[in-house]
Design a protein around this motif. Sequence first.
Motif, PDB file in Angstrom:
ATOM      1  N   GLN A  79     -13.276  -0.025 -10.837  1.00  0.00           N
ATOM      2  CA  GLN A  79     -14.020   0.312  -9.022  1.00  0.00           C
ATOM      3  C   GLN A  79     -13.405   2.163  -8.947  1.00  0.00           C
ATOM      4  N   GLU A 138      -2.171   7.156  -6.745  1.00  0.00           N
ATOM      5  CA  GLU A 138      -2.564   6.480  -7.374  1.00  0.00           C
ATOM      6  C   GLU A 138      -2.307   5.833  -8.977  1.00  0.00           C
ATOM      7  N   HIS A 156      -6.052  -4.844  -5.970  1.00  0.00           N
ATOM      8  CA  HIS A 156      -5.888  -3.187  -5.150  1.00  0.00           C
ATOM      9  C   HIS A 156      -6.542  -4.048  -3.867  1.00  0.00           C
ATOM     10  N   PRO A 157      -6.327  -4.051  -2.687  1.00  0.00           N
ATOM     11  CA  PRO A 157      -6.809  -4.083  -1.671  1.00  0.00           C
ATOM     12  C   PRO A 157      -8.358  -2.774  -1.235  1.00  0.00           C
ATOM     13  N   GLU A 158      -8.714  -1.971  -1.416  1.00  0.00           N
ATOM     14  CA  GLU A 158      -9.836  -1.289  -2.045  1.00  0.00           C
ATOM     15  C   GLU A 158     -10.674  -1.620  -2.789  1.00  0.00           C
ATOM     16  N   PHE A 159     -10.042  -1.746  -3.803  1.00  0.00           N
ATOM     17  CA  PHE A 159     -11.209  -1.417  -5.125  1.00  0.00           C
ATOM     18  C   PHE A 159     -11.351  -3.058  -6.295  1.00  0.00           C
ATOM     19  N   HIS A 190     -14.474   5.501  -7.875  1.00  0.00           N
ATOM     20  CA  HIS A 190     -14.567   6.598  -6.770  1.00  0.00           C
ATOM     21  C   HIS A 190     -13.311   7.886  -7.528  1.00  0.00           C
ATOM     22  N   GLY A 243       1.107  -1.299   0.186  1.00  0.00           N
ATOM     23  CA  GLY A 243      -0.079  -0.261   0.288  1.00  0.00           C
ATOM     24  C   GLY A 243       0.539   1.450   0.286  1.00  0.00           C
TER      25      GLY A 243
END
Length: 506
Positions: A385, A306, A496-499, A389, A297
């Motif tokens: 995603q 990003e 991706h850990p979030e998306f 965002h 991250g």
Amino acid sequence: MRRGGAYSLRRRIPVDLIDAYGGRKEIVRALGTNDYGEAKRLHARMWVALDDEFQRYRSGLVAGEAVPVRPRPAEESWTQEQFEYEMESIGFFERQSLEYEWRQEERDRVERALAQDQDKLNAEQMAVRDLIRDAKADQKHAEQLLLLSRTPFSPEHQTPNDVNSTVDVDASCTFADLIDQWAKERGVSAKGVADHKSVVRWFEERVGKIGLANIEKRHVIDFKNGLVDSGQTSANIKVKLSRLRTVFSYAVSNAIIQANPAEGVTVLVKAGDGKSRLPFKADTLKLLFDGTVHTAGARPAGGKGEAAYWLPLLALYTGARLEELGQLRLIDLIDETYPTEGEAFANAKFIHIRSDARDGLKVKNAGSVRKVPVHSDLIRSGFLQFAEHQRALGQERLFSDLKPNKYGKLTAKWGEWFSGYRKECGVSHKGLVFHSFRHTFKHWARHVGIIEGVQRQIMGHSAKDVADGYGDGYSLHQIVEGMRLYRIPGFTPPIHPEFGQSATEV
């Protein structure tokens, strides 16, 4: 060539037939027309007829008797006279090829292509452009000198030294003044000016600050040798010499200096220089994507948020150029419905790579405008995603942290960061750079059997043959199906850990 109002053929007589033609060294024959198209046709016929005539002379069939024919010289046994004749002939044909008026259209076409914005040309193309400009400037200068040599002097203004006088030089003109004057006259972009001034700085750092009038060829050779010793590639050295030659050529054509000291100074291309950028292998990609950006991250300041995560992945799965990706807006992610087979239709998400002067978007050339299907691996990694965002945050660009440099390029500083980051990840080979993602896409697209024309269309390469220029290119259905084949054996992209999305969601 044109003589008066009509066209004529001019051709050198082969060295072994000079005696047969009474010692003459060339033939000039009128084509009897002032029509360009007709002259081309007649020229071709007469050229073939002369080939036949030369052969008849050699066979002793002209006028029913043998004629004196010199032995055709073997290359290893040429006399000095024969060698000089051959070199003169080479020069003749070089000049002749430039004089043919029907080549003008092709020359104009090349010049139009190379007159594109600096950012659209790679180093090799810029070198070709500079060489063409050098040649034109040299031609202009030669014409000026010829005109001066034919201009009679009035007795009241002639001095005893006029015959041996030379062009005065402007000792006060500096390199910076010269480049500014050249740029203003030629309409050179700010980046072009900076590139040429950068080469001048390199030159002065290596050979010292010498007045323009005192620079000699040996100084340019010392500069070249210094670049070689410092490990510069032949391609880079050729570009630097070409830019230096351009500046000196302009100085000559404006009577600032007498001769171009960089003329004829070049560098031999070493084996391997032509393929300096390599594709990534699966194990190297693993090293890169196992780095802290994609596993821990990390978002280094130089990676611009990003952008550090997505730009390498996008390049790997689109084959697009860095700036094409860095300048993407959210409106460039589009849904397209397209016909498939029979009466069926399908829908897919595309990245629309295009130019837009209002938003400062540029592409390399017209063929670079294209729609690239979003690969399923990118969707699984979470790219769509992430885009949503950014939209929810009210951003217009995908990578809003990227800021343009003084030339308007968004990814210039980011590229410098990536160069250091890949080395931190253990990818230190100098042939593995960001552009290597483009080579990687091409390598594996070819490996899995994507149609060559579809590959070119996805990557924004120019058409390879005339047929590619007809219609609207390959259909979206063919492009999507081609992209569906694309994969990199032995490599699994990060999620991706979030998306990131699951395979089921994709």
